[in-house]
Write a protein that holds these residues in place. Structure first.
Motif, PDB file in Angstrom:
ATOM      1  N   ILE A  90       0.843  -1.190   0.000  1.00 42.03           N
ATOM      2  CA  ILE A  90       0.000   0.000   0.000  1.00 42.03           C
ATOM      3  C   ILE A  90       0.881   1.243   0.000  1.00 42.03           C
ATOM      4  CG2 ILE A  90      -1.724   1.323   1.288  1.00 42.03           C
ATOM      5  CD1 ILE A  90      -2.740  -1.319   2.437  1.00 42.03           C
ATOM      6  N   THR A  91       0.618   2.132  -0.938  1.00 42.29           N
ATOM      7  CA  THR A  91       1.244   3.452  -0.959  1.00 42.29           C
ATOM      8  C   THR A  91       0.194   4.459  -0.529  1.00 42.29           C
ATOM      9  OG1 THR A  91       2.791   2.867  -2.727  1.00 42.29           O
ATOM     10  CG2 THR A  91       2.325   5.216  -2.392  1.00 42.29           C
ATOM     11  N   VAL A  92       0.479   5.219   0.511  1.00 44.76           N
ATOM     12  CA  VAL A  92      -0.461   6.229   1.016  1.00 44.76           C
ATOM     13  C   VAL A  92      -0.021   7.611   0.548  1.00 44.76           C
ATOM     14  CG1 VAL A  92      -1.312   7.399   3.090  1.00 44.76           C
ATOM     15  CG2 VAL A  92      -1.220   4.908   3.018  1.00 44.76           C
ATOM     16  N   LEU A  93      -0.973   8.374   0.019  1.00 44.43           N
ATOM     17  CA  LEU A  93      -0.758   9.783  -0.291  1.00 44.43           C
ATOM     18  C   LEU A  93      -1.249  10.592   0.900  1.00 44.43           C
ATOM     19  CD1 LEU A  93      -2.077   9.901  -3.993  1.00 44.43           C
ATOM     20  CD2 LEU A  93       0.222   9.332  -3.163  1.00 44.43           C
ATOM     21  N   ALA A  94      -0.331  11.305   1.545  1.00 44.38           N
ATOM     22  CA  ALA A  94      -0.658  12.066   2.743  1.00 44.38           C
ATOM     23  C   ALA A  94      -0.378  13.540   2.499  1.00 44.38           C
ATOM     24  CB  ALA A  94       0.157  11.562   3.934  1.00 44.38           C
ATOM     25  N   GLY A  95      -1.102  14.370   3.201  1.00 41.21           N
ATOM     26  CA  GLY A  95      -0.904  15.811   3.066  1.00 41.21           C
ATOM     27  C   GLY A  95      -2.105  16.543   3.629  1.00 41.21           C
ATOM     28  N   ARG A  96      -1.935  17.811   3.871  1.00 37.80           N
ATOM     29  CA  ARG A  96      -3.016  18.628   4.387  1.00 37.80           C
ATOM     30  C   ARG A  96      -4.083  18.828   3.323  1.00 37.80           C
ATOM     31  NH1 ARG A  96      -2.488  21.181   8.905  1.00 37.80           N
ATOM     32  NH2 ARG A  96      -3.757  22.935   8.207  1.00 37.80           N
ATOM     33  N   SER A  97      -5.261  19.261   3.736  1.00 39.46           N
ATOM     34  CA  SER A  97      -6.327  19.566   2.792  1.00 39.46           C
ATOM     35  C   SER A  97      -5.834  20.594   1.778  1.00 39.46           C
ATOM     36  CB  SER A  97      -7.534  20.125   3.558  1.00 39.46           C
ATOM     37  OG  SER A  97      -8.563  20.476   2.679  1.00 39.46           O
ATOM     38  N   GLY A  98      -6.076  20.322   0.502  1.00 34.29           N
ATOM     39  CA  GLY A  98      -5.635  21.232  -0.546  1.00 34.29           C
ATOM     40  C   GLY A  98      -4.241  20.971  -1.066  1.00 34.29           C
ATOM     41  N   LEU A 135     -13.208  -4.890  -7.826  1.00 34.01           N
ATOM     42  CA  LEU A 135     -12.447  -6.134  -7.939  1.00 34.01           C
ATOM     43  C   LEU A 135     -13.023  -7.052  -9.008  1.00 34.01           C
ATOM     44  CD1 LEU A 135     -11.806  -6.983  -4.185  1.00 34.01           C
ATOM     45  CD2 LEU A 135     -10.205  -5.988  -5.810  1.00 34.01           C
ATOM     46  N   ALA A 136     -14.349  -7.046  -9.163  1.00 35.29           N
ATOM     47  CA  ALA A 136     -14.982  -7.918 -10.147  1.00 35.29           C
ATOM     48  C   ALA A 136     -14.515  -7.616 -11.561  1.00 35.29           C
ATOM     49  CB  ALA A 136     -16.501  -7.787 -10.057  1.00 35.29           C
ATOM     50  N   LEU A 137     -14.088  -6.378 -11.814  1.00 39.43           N
ATOM     51  CA  LEU A 137     -13.623  -5.988 -13.144  1.00 39.43           C
ATOM     52  C   LEU A 137     -12.166  -6.369 -13.387  1.00 39.43           C
ATOM     53  CD1 LEU A 137     -15.330  -2.476 -13.365  1.00 39.43           C
ATOM     54  CD2 LEU A 137     -16.061  -4.606 -14.456  1.00 39.43           C
ATOM     55  N   GLU A 138     -11.564  -7.052 -12.424  1.00 39.28           N
ATOM     56  CA  GLU A 138     -10.194  -7.571 -12.523  1.00 39.28           C
ATOM     57  C   GLU A 138      -9.185  -6.447 -12.830  1.00 39.28           C
ATOM     58  OE1 GLU A 138     -10.547 -10.702 -15.418  1.00 39.28           O
ATOM     59  OE2 GLU A 138     -11.484 -12.071 -13.965  1.00 39.28           O
ATOM     60  N   PRO A 139      -9.060  -5.497 -11.888  1.00 34.61           N
ATOM     61  CA  PRO A 139      -8.150  -4.372 -12.102  1.00 34.61           C
ATOM     62  C   PRO A 139      -6.690  -4.773 -11.949  1.00 34.61           C
ATOM     63  CG  PRO A 139      -9.018  -4.291  -9.884  1.00 34.61           C
ATOM     64  CD  PRO A 139      -9.724  -5.439 -10.572  1.00 34.61           C
ATOM     65  N   ALA A 140      -5.817  -3.912 -12.455  1.00 35.42           N
ATOM     66  CA  ALA A 140      -4.379  -4.080 -12.257  1.00 35.42           C
ATOM     67  C   ALA A 140      -3.891  -3.238 -11.080  1.00 35.42           C
ATOM     68  CB  ALA A 140      -3.625  -3.696 -13.527  1.00 35.42           C
ATOM     69  N   VAL A 141      -4.592  -2.134 -10.800  1.00 31.09           N
ATOM     70  CA  VAL A 141      -4.228  -1.192  -9.736  1.00 31.09           C
ATOM     71  C   VAL A 141      -5.524  -0.753  -9.064  1.00 31.09           C
ATOM     72  CG1 VAL A 141      -3.157   1.043  -9.203  1.00 31.09           C
ATOM     73  CG2 VAL A 141      -2.250  -0.358 -11.076  1.00 31.09           C
ATOM     74  N   LEU A 142      -5.468  -0.511  -7.750  1.00 31.71           N
ATOM     75  CA  LEU A 142      -6.627  -0.014  -7.021  1.00 31.71           C
ATOM     76  C   LEU A 142      -6.323   1.352  -6.406  1.00 31.71           C
ATOM     77  CD1 LEU A 142      -7.860  -3.216  -5.160  1.00 31.71           C
ATOM     78  CD2 LEU A 142      -9.129  -1.935  -6.887  1.00 31.71           C
ATOM     79  N   PRO A 162      -1.343  -3.657  -6.225  1.00 31.45           N
ATOM     80  CA  PRO A 162      -0.809  -2.401  -5.709  1.00 31.45           C
ATOM     81  C   PRO A 162      -1.974  -1.472  -5.359  1.00 31.45           C
ATOM     82  CG  PRO A 162      -0.535  -2.514  -8.103  1.00 31.45           C
ATOM     83  CD  PRO A 162      -1.127  -3.819  -7.675  1.00 31.45           C
ATOM     84  N   LEU A 163      -1.983  -0.979  -4.134  1.00 30.72           N
ATOM     85  CA  LEU A 163      -3.038  -0.079  -3.665  1.00 30.72           C
ATOM     86  C   LEU A 163      -2.446   1.304  -3.431  1.00 30.72           C
ATOM     87  CD1 LEU A 163      -4.369  -2.880  -3.093  1.00 30.72           C
ATOM     88  CD2 LEU A 163      -5.358  -1.872  -1.036  1.00 30.72           C
ATOM     89  N   ILE A 164      -3.157   2.326  -3.889  1.00 30.03           N
ATOM     90  CA  ILE A 164      -2.768   3.712  -3.642  1.00 30.03           C
ATOM     91  C   ILE A 164      -3.920   4.363  -2.896  1.00 30.03           C
ATOM     92  CG2 ILE A 164      -1.952   5.864  -4.660  1.00 30.03           C
ATOM     93  CD1 ILE A 164      -1.263   4.158  -7.177  1.00 30.03           C
ATOM     94  N   VAL A 165      -3.664   4.793  -1.672  1.00 32.57           N
ATOM     95  CA  VAL A 165      -4.715   5.217  -0.756  1.00 32.57           C
ATOM     96  C   VAL A 165      -4.463   6.650  -0.314  1.00 32.57           C
ATOM     97  CG1 VAL A 165      -5.863   4.744   1.448  1.00 32.57           C
ATOM     98  CG2 VAL A 165      -4.980   2.839   0.067  1.00 32.57           C
ATOM     99  N   VAL A 166      -5.447   7.519  -0.498  1.00 35.55           N
ATOM    100  CA  VAL A 166      -5.403   8.853   0.099  1.00 35.55           C
ATOM    101  C   VAL A 166      -5.914   8.747   1.528  1.00 35.55           C
ATOM    102  CG1 VAL A 166      -6.465  11.142   0.099  1.00 35.55           C
ATOM    103  CG2 VAL A 166      -5.647  10.150  -2.046  1.00 35.55           C
ATOM    104  N   SER A 167      -5.167   9.293   2.477  1.00 37.37           N
ATOM    105  CA  SER A 167      -5.587   9.264   3.877  1.00 37.37           C
ATOM    106  C   SER A 167      -5.328  10.623   4.519  1.00 37.37           C
ATOM    107  CB  SER A 167      -4.839   8.174   4.648  1.00 37.37           C
ATOM    108  OG  SER A 167      -5.230   8.190   6.017  1.00 37.37           O
ATOM    109  N   HIS A 168      -6.289  11.046   5.342  1.00 34.82           N
ATOM    110  CA  HIS A 168      -6.118  12.290   6.092  1.00 34.82           C
ATOM    111  C   HIS A 168      -5.561  12.023   7.483  1.00 34.82           C
ATOM    112  CE1 HIS A 168      -9.889  10.726   7.679  1.00 34.82           C
ATOM    113  NE2 HIS A 168      -9.750  11.532   8.713  1.00 34.82           N
TER     114      HIS A 168
END
Length: 254
Positions: A32-40, A170-177, A206-212
């Motif tokens: 999992i790769t997390v994208l972190a940062g303040r609002s904006g 997931l049903a669409l069989e993705p390569a990236v989420l 591979p998961l890319i997740v935005v988190s606050h």
């Protein structure tokens, strides 16, 4: 390191407003790769750049290069010289996305998955029932809804709706989420269930997740990409910062 996503010199603007500036980073093919940062800071815009969803907004202009491994090695989504990108509908099928608020379709639980399989993936009718069951099983929802597949999806709990949205992708069989703050609208218990599910899925995609949340970012991430005012400020590997240190880093942007 095997790479699932490589971004080089990415710049995104909406009219006169510049949201991302010269963004460079890579996403490993596992974890999992997390994208972190303040609002904006540009987190969601960066996430939407990976499946070209920004193009649905008026005045968007994107330059730079984005490459994704969609099953045959890195290939350009933007900026490929001499290489024609895949059609948009194919890109968005292979780059699954789950949003902050569950966006279930106003149909039954089963049809939330069956309709995209038929319309987007062109799956034959003989396969759809099994793929629906498999997707619901993948997100731990099958046993909860197996006897009420005809129930309107809006009647599920918030956490169940979010897992249904993930099953649909997931049903669409993705390569990236891609996941844009997937627990922000959920209660603590439902959020914990989603986090546990993401950690399980990270062994397959591979998961890319935005988190606050700095605490969530540290719990989930193998890699944290810290954004500040539209630029990558820091890339942190797992174990290189705790939640307090990450919160302090984000607070320096005030």
């Amino acid at each position: 390191m095997n790479i699932a996503v490589r971004v080089s010199g990415l710049h995104v603007s909406f009219g006169a407003r510049h949201v991302l500036r010269e963004v460079d980073f890579c996403v490993p093919a596992a974890g999992i790769t997390v994208l972190a940062g303040r609002s904006g800071s540009g987190k969601t815009t960066l996430l939407r750049s990976l499946n070209r969803l920004n193009e649905t907004f008026p005045g968007c202009r994107t330059t730079g290069r984005v490459e994704l491994d969609l099953g045959r090695g890195l290939e350009p989504v933007y900026g490929g010289s001499g290489v024609r990108p895949r059609p948009l509908n194919e890109i968005r099928r292979l780059v699954g996305m789950v949003f902050q608020t569950p966006d279930v379709l106003p149909v039954s639980v089963a049809r939330n998955i069956a309709l995209p399989l038929k319309v987007v993936a062109g799956a034959p009718a003989t396969e759809i029932e099994e793929r629906v069951r498999r997707a619901l099983t993948d997100v731990g929802l099958w046993e909860e809804v197996a006897d009420r597949l005809d129930l309107p999806a809006e009647r599920l709990s918030g956490g169940q709706q979010q897992r249904l949205c993930l099953a649909r992708a997931l049903a669409l069989e993705p390569a990236v989420l891609l996941l844009d703050e997937p627990t922000a609208s959920l209660d603590v218990r439902a959020a914990a269930d989603i986090e546990e599910l993401l950690l399980r899925l990270a062994g397959r995609y591979p998961l890319i997740v935005v988190s606050h949340s700095p605490e969530q970012a540290v719990r989930l991430a193998a890699r944290i990409v810290v954004l500040s005012r539209g630029r990558v400020r820091r890339v942190l590997e797992k174990g290189s910062a705790d939640a307090a240190a990450l919160a302090g880093l984000l607070g320096e942007d005030e």
